[in-house]
Motif scaffolding. Structure first.
Motif, PDB file in Angstrom:
ATOM      1  N   GLN A 202      -0.701  -6.901  -3.756  1.00 31.23           N
ATOM      2  CA  GLN A 202      -0.867  -8.323  -3.488  1.00 31.23           C
ATOM      3  C   GLN A 202      -2.043  -8.633  -2.577  1.00 31.23           C
ATOM      4  O   GLN A 202      -2.866  -9.463  -2.875  1.00 31.23           O
ATOM      5  CB  GLN A 202       0.418  -8.861  -2.857  1.00 31.23           C
TER       6      GLN A 202
ATOM      7  N   LYS B  96      -6.442  -2.598  -5.934  1.00 27.52           N
ATOM      8  CA  LYS B  96      -6.680  -4.040  -5.993  1.00 27.52           C
ATOM      9  C   LYS B  96      -7.789  -4.273  -7.002  1.00 27.52           C
ATOM     10  O   LYS B  96      -8.890  -3.771  -6.851  1.00 27.52           O
ATOM     11  CB  LYS B  96      -7.068  -4.563  -4.613  1.00 27.52           C
TER      12      LYS B  96
ATOM     13  N   ASP C  35       0.827  -1.209   0.000  1.00 32.40           N
ATOM     14  CA  ASP C  35       0.000   0.000   0.000  1.00 32.40           C
ATOM     15  C   ASP C  35       0.862   1.261   0.000  1.00 32.40           C
ATOM     16  O   ASP C  35       0.388   2.330  -0.367  1.00 32.40           O
ATOM     17  CB  ASP C  35      -0.950   0.010   1.202  1.00 32.40           C
TER      18      ASP C  35
ATOM     19  N   HIS D 108      -5.482  -7.967  -0.325  1.00 29.69           N
ATOM     20  CA  HIS D 108      -6.696  -7.163  -0.389  1.00 29.69           C
ATOM     21  C   HIS D 108      -6.489  -5.955   0.520  1.00 29.69           C
ATOM     22  O   HIS D 108      -5.969  -6.089   1.621  1.00 29.69           O
ATOM     23  CB  HIS D 108      -7.912  -7.974   0.077  1.00 29.69           C
TER      24      HIS D 108
ATOM     25  N   GLU E 291      -1.171  -2.433  -8.982  1.00 39.24           N
ATOM     26  CA  GLU E 291      -1.859  -3.595  -8.421  1.00 39.24           C
ATOM     27  C   GLU E 291      -1.052  -4.168  -7.254  1.00 39.24           C
ATOM     28  O   GLU E 291       0.144  -4.442  -7.391  1.00 39.24           O
ATOM     29  CB  GLU E 291      -2.029  -4.657  -9.504  1.00 39.24           C
TER      30      GLU E 291
ATOM     31  N   GLY F 262     -10.848  -1.377  -9.623  1.00 40.83           N
ATOM     32  CA  GLY F 262     -10.236  -1.641  -8.330  1.00 40.83           C
ATOM     33  C   GLY F 262     -10.692  -0.749  -7.209  1.00 40.83           C
ATOM     34  O   GLY F 262     -11.605   0.048  -7.326  1.00 40.83           O
TER      35      GLY F 262
END
Length: 188
Positions: A151, A94, A20, A153, A149, A117
């Motif tokens: 990994q 995500k 993040d 959630h 993107e 996402g």
């Protein structure tokens, strides 16, 4: 000739949540590049060799933009949008893309529900929500989001400062895209 368009690059995310933090790590690198250029370090310096895809021409334009670490700003982001013709937001997302994939999303697409996402989920308020409020309250500059993107959630909490290798590698692929975007804007 450099145009008078004002641009802010804004990195969002949380450094304590691994992937993040990709937006923050990206603006840290861009800030270091800008500082070196403003300090007179030539583009032939070994520091810039980490970016083989980088157009030396596009580095010049980095000196013309504002760079901001917005962290997990939530509604505070509203004040970060004011006074600029264009905002480039860099953040984790995500979706259904491969880990480390880079997506370019126009702000109006996020507002119209066309964006992919989940953006800025570690924040109090999502990017689309803040943009929607800004559009209604104060007006919006042109917005472009570069999402990487991630990994996990975004709602999963796993405190770490380590990013996955794929997301970390995406930063060096993302920087030339951002620099090319500002070069195009400033030479139009």
């Amino acid at each position: 000739m450099v145009s008078q368009k004002t641009i802010r690059i804004m990195g969002c995310g949380n450094l304590w949540m691994g992937d993040d933090g990709v937006g923050i790590h990206t603006v840290e690198k861009l800030t270091a590049m800008k500082d070196k250029l403003e300090g007179g370090i030539p583009v032939s310096d070994p520091f810039f060799s980490d970016f083989p895809e980088l157009s030396l021409d596009s580095l010049f334009y980095l000196k013309e933009v504002d760079i901001l670490d917005a962290g997990v700003s939530g509604l505070d982001m509203l004040c970060f949008l004011e006074g600029f013709d264009k905002i480039i937001i860099i953040d984790a997302l995500k979706s259904d893309q491969n880990l480390g994939a880079i997506l370019r999303i126009k702000g109006e697409d996020l507002l119209d529900g066309e964006g992919v996402g989940k953006m800025m989920s570690s924040h109090d308020v999502s990017v689309p929500t803040v943009l929607g409020i800004a559009r209604e309250v104060q007006g919006l500059p042109e917005i472009v989001v570069y999402g990487v993107e991630i990994q996990k959630h975004p709602d999963e909490v796993n405190l770490t400062t380590d990013m996955s290798p794929e997301v970390e590698a995406a930063i060096d692929r993302l920087i030339p895209l951002v620099l090319d975007e500002i070069r195009k804007d400033l030479t139009d």
